[in-house]
Design a protein around this motif. Structure first.
Motif, PDB file in Angstrom:
ATOM      1  N   ARG A   1       0.770  -1.249  -0.074  1.00 22.93           N
ATOM      2  CA  ARG A   1       0.094   0.136  -0.086  1.00 22.93           C
ATOM      3  C   ARG A   1       1.064   1.354  -0.114  1.00 22.93           C
ATOM      4  O   ARG A   1       0.536   2.418  -0.514  1.00 22.93           O
ATOM      5  CB  ARG A   1      -0.848   0.036   1.172  1.00 22.93           C
ATOM      6  CG  ARG A   1      -1.891  -1.283   0.812  1.00 22.93           C
ATOM      7  CD  ARG A   1      -3.131  -0.884   2.018  1.00 22.93           C
ATOM      8  NE  ARG A   1      -4.185  -1.993   1.727  1.00 22.93           N
ATOM      9  CZ  ARG A   1      -4.557  -3.087   2.367  1.00 22.93           C
ATOM     10  NH1 ARG A   1      -3.860  -3.187   3.642  1.00 22.93           N
ATOM     11  NH2 ARG A   1      -5.356  -3.837   2.140  1.00 22.93           N
ATOM     12  N   MET A   2       1.865   1.238   0.714  1.00 19.30           N
ATOM     13  CA  MET A   2       3.014   2.439   0.671  1.00 19.30           C
ATOM     14  C   MET A   2       3.376   2.450  -0.782  1.00 19.30           C
ATOM     15  O   MET A   2       3.544   3.677  -1.292  1.00 19.30           O
ATOM     16  CB  MET A   2       4.082   2.129   1.479  1.00 19.30           C
ATOM     17  CG  MET A   2       4.805   3.248   1.742  1.00 19.30           C
ATOM     18  SD  MET A   2       4.211   4.639   2.420  1.00 19.30           S
ATOM     19  CE  MET A   2       5.615   5.820   2.207  1.00 19.30           C
ATOM     20  N   ALA A   3       3.815   1.562  -1.587  1.00 19.86           N
ATOM     21  CA  ALA A   3       4.192   1.448  -2.953  1.00 19.86           C
ATOM     22  C   ALA A   3       3.028   2.325  -3.862  1.00 19.86           C
ATOM     23  O   ALA A   3       3.217   3.150  -4.630  1.00 19.86           O
ATOM     24  CB  ALA A   3       4.456   0.319  -3.385  1.00 19.86           C
ATOM     25  N   THR A   4       1.900   1.915  -3.566  1.00 24.32           N
ATOM     26  CA  THR A   4       0.822   2.534  -4.290  1.00 24.32           C
ATOM     27  C   THR A   4       0.544   4.149  -3.968  1.00 24.32           C
ATOM     28  O   THR A   4       0.366   4.797  -4.734  1.00 24.32           O
ATOM     29  CB  THR A   4      -0.698   1.749  -3.869  1.00 24.32           C
ATOM     30  OG1 THR A   4      -0.465   0.510  -4.183  1.00 24.32           O
ATOM     31  CG2 THR A   4      -2.074   2.387  -4.470  1.00 24.32           C
ATOM     32  N   LEU A   5       0.785   4.326  -2.590  1.00 18.45           N
ATOM     33  CA  LEU A   5       0.739   5.717  -2.304  1.00 18.45           C
ATOM     34  C   LEU A   5       1.661   6.475  -2.870  1.00 18.45           C
ATOM     35  O   LEU A   5       1.592   7.716  -3.282  1.00 18.45           O
ATOM     36  CB  LEU A   5       0.875   5.919  -0.797  1.00 18.45           C
ATOM     37  CG  LEU A   5       0.613   7.091   0.007  1.00 18.45           C
ATOM     38  CD1 LEU A   5      -0.825   7.646  -0.280  1.00 18.45           C
ATOM     39  CD2 LEU A   5       1.050   6.927   1.634  1.00 18.45           C
ATOM     40  N   CYS A   6       3.015   6.091  -2.991  1.00 18.28           N
ATOM     41  CA  CYS A   6       4.253   6.640  -3.441  1.00 18.28           C
ATOM     42  C   CYS A   6       3.918   6.870  -5.054  1.00 18.28           C
ATOM     43  O   CYS A   6       4.249   7.762  -5.631  1.00 18.28           O
ATOM     44  CB  CYS A   6       5.385   5.835  -3.538  1.00 18.28           C
ATOM     45  SG  CYS A   6       6.122   6.056  -1.495  1.00 18.28           S
ATOM     46  N   GLU A   7       3.502   5.968  -5.697  1.00 20.74           N
ATOM     47  CA  GLU A   7       3.061   5.861  -7.145  1.00 20.74           C
ATOM     48  C   GLU A   7       2.123   6.963  -7.488  1.00 20.74           C
ATOM     49  O   GLU A   7       2.090   7.804  -8.395  1.00 20.74           O
ATOM     50  CB  GLU A   7       2.601   4.760  -7.537  1.00 20.74           C
ATOM     51  CG  GLU A   7       3.384   3.460  -7.926  1.00 20.74           C
ATOM     52  CD  GLU A   7       2.791   2.304  -8.115  1.00 20.74           C
ATOM     53  OE1 GLU A   7       1.648   2.207  -8.550  1.00 20.74           O
ATOM     54  OE2 GLU A   7       3.553   1.042  -7.865  1.00 20.74           O
ATOM     55  N   THR A   8       1.118   7.232  -6.339  1.00 23.02           N
ATOM     56  CA  THR A   8       0.095   8.051  -6.708  1.00 23.02           C
ATOM     57  C   THR A   8       0.418   9.644  -6.309  1.00 23.02           C
ATOM     58  O   THR A   8       0.231  10.617  -6.993  1.00 23.02           O
ATOM     59  CB  THR A   8      -1.198   7.791  -6.006  1.00 23.02           C
ATOM     60  OG1 THR A   8      -1.395   6.639  -6.407  1.00 23.02           O
ATOM     61  CG2 THR A   8      -2.257   8.679  -6.273  1.00 23.02           C
ATOM     62  N   TYR A   9       1.040   9.701  -5.063  1.00 21.52           N
ATOM     63  CA  TYR A   9       1.347  10.875  -4.498  1.00 21.52           C
ATOM     64  C   TYR A   9       2.946  11.245  -4.161  1.00 21.52           C
ATOM     65  O   TYR A   9       3.170  12.223  -3.655  1.00 21.52           O
ATOM     66  CB  TYR A   9       0.848  11.132  -3.131  1.00 21.52           C
ATOM     67  CG  TYR A   9      -0.836  10.995  -3.205  1.00 21.52           C
ATOM     68  CD1 TYR A   9      -1.548  12.103  -3.679  1.00 21.52           C
ATOM     69  CD2 TYR A   9      -1.457   9.796  -2.830  1.00 21.52           C
ATOM     70  CE1 TYR A   9      -3.079  11.821  -3.616  1.00 21.52           C
ATOM     71  CE2 TYR A   9      -2.926   9.721  -2.834  1.00 21.52           C
ATOM     72  CZ  TYR A   9      -3.579  10.862  -3.478  1.00 21.52           C
ATOM     73  OH  TYR A   9      -4.855  10.685  -3.375  1.00 21.52           O
ATOM     74  N   GLY A  10       3.913  10.467  -4.623  1.00 21.88           N
ATOM     75  CA  GLY A  10       4.951  10.685  -4.573  1.00 21.88           C
ATOM     76  C   GLY A  10       5.805  11.946  -4.881  1.00 21.88           C
ATOM     77  O   GLY A  10       5.386  12.283  -5.941  1.00 21.88           O
ATOM     78  N   GLY A  11       6.566  12.576  -4.031  1.00 25.75           N
ATOM     79  CA  GLY A  11       7.564  13.690  -4.410  1.00 25.75           C
ATOM     80  C   GLY A  11       6.582  14.939  -3.915  1.00 25.75           C
ATOM     81  O   GLY A  11       6.961  16.097  -4.396  1.00 25.75           O
TER      82      GLY A  11
END
Length: 123
Positions: free
Chosen positions: A54-64
């Motif tokens: 889920r963290m990976a999904t969060l980073c893909e969507t909102y990363g940076g």
């Protein structure tokens, strides 16, 4: 638990990573601006709460970006009911009856009441 009363950002977060992980982040980090890294890392404080996938999904969507994590205050009317029922039956039975996860029932059961610091005299 109906999402119809949730704030829009919390709904968006839940649509991205799931309802329970969104509520966990709201409860643990709600109301605070947090930097979402570009890549998920196992030692990140969010990963410890919601898991690597889920963290990976969060980073893909909102990363940076910096994101103010939505607050989850008073979104769960089940908490008092869960705490009461746990004194009468197992966590598994509570989860079945209330149609929520056993993990969430354990989390609520393990919560300690938050203490508040009193005001100093004269202030």
């Amino acid at each position: 638990m109906s999402k119809s009363t949730w704030p829009p950002m919390l709904k968006e977060l839940a649509d991205t990573i799931g309802d329970e992980p969104a509520l966990i982040l709201a409860e643990e980090f709600g109301g605070v601006s947090e930097y979402i890294p570009l890549r998920a890392k196992p030692n990140h404080k969010f990963t410890k709460q919601i898991g690597m996938e889920r963290m990976a999904t969060l980073c893909e969507t909102y990363g940076g970006i910096w994101m103010t994590i939505p607050r989850g205050v008073n979104l769960d009317p089940l908490k008092p009911q869960i705490k009461k029922m746990l004194s009468e039956m197992s966590g598994k039975e509570v989860a079945r009856r209330l149609k929520c996860s056993e993990r969430y029932v354990r989390k609520v059961g393990n919560e300690e009441p938050r203490t508040t610091q009193g005001m100093l005299p004269g202030f």
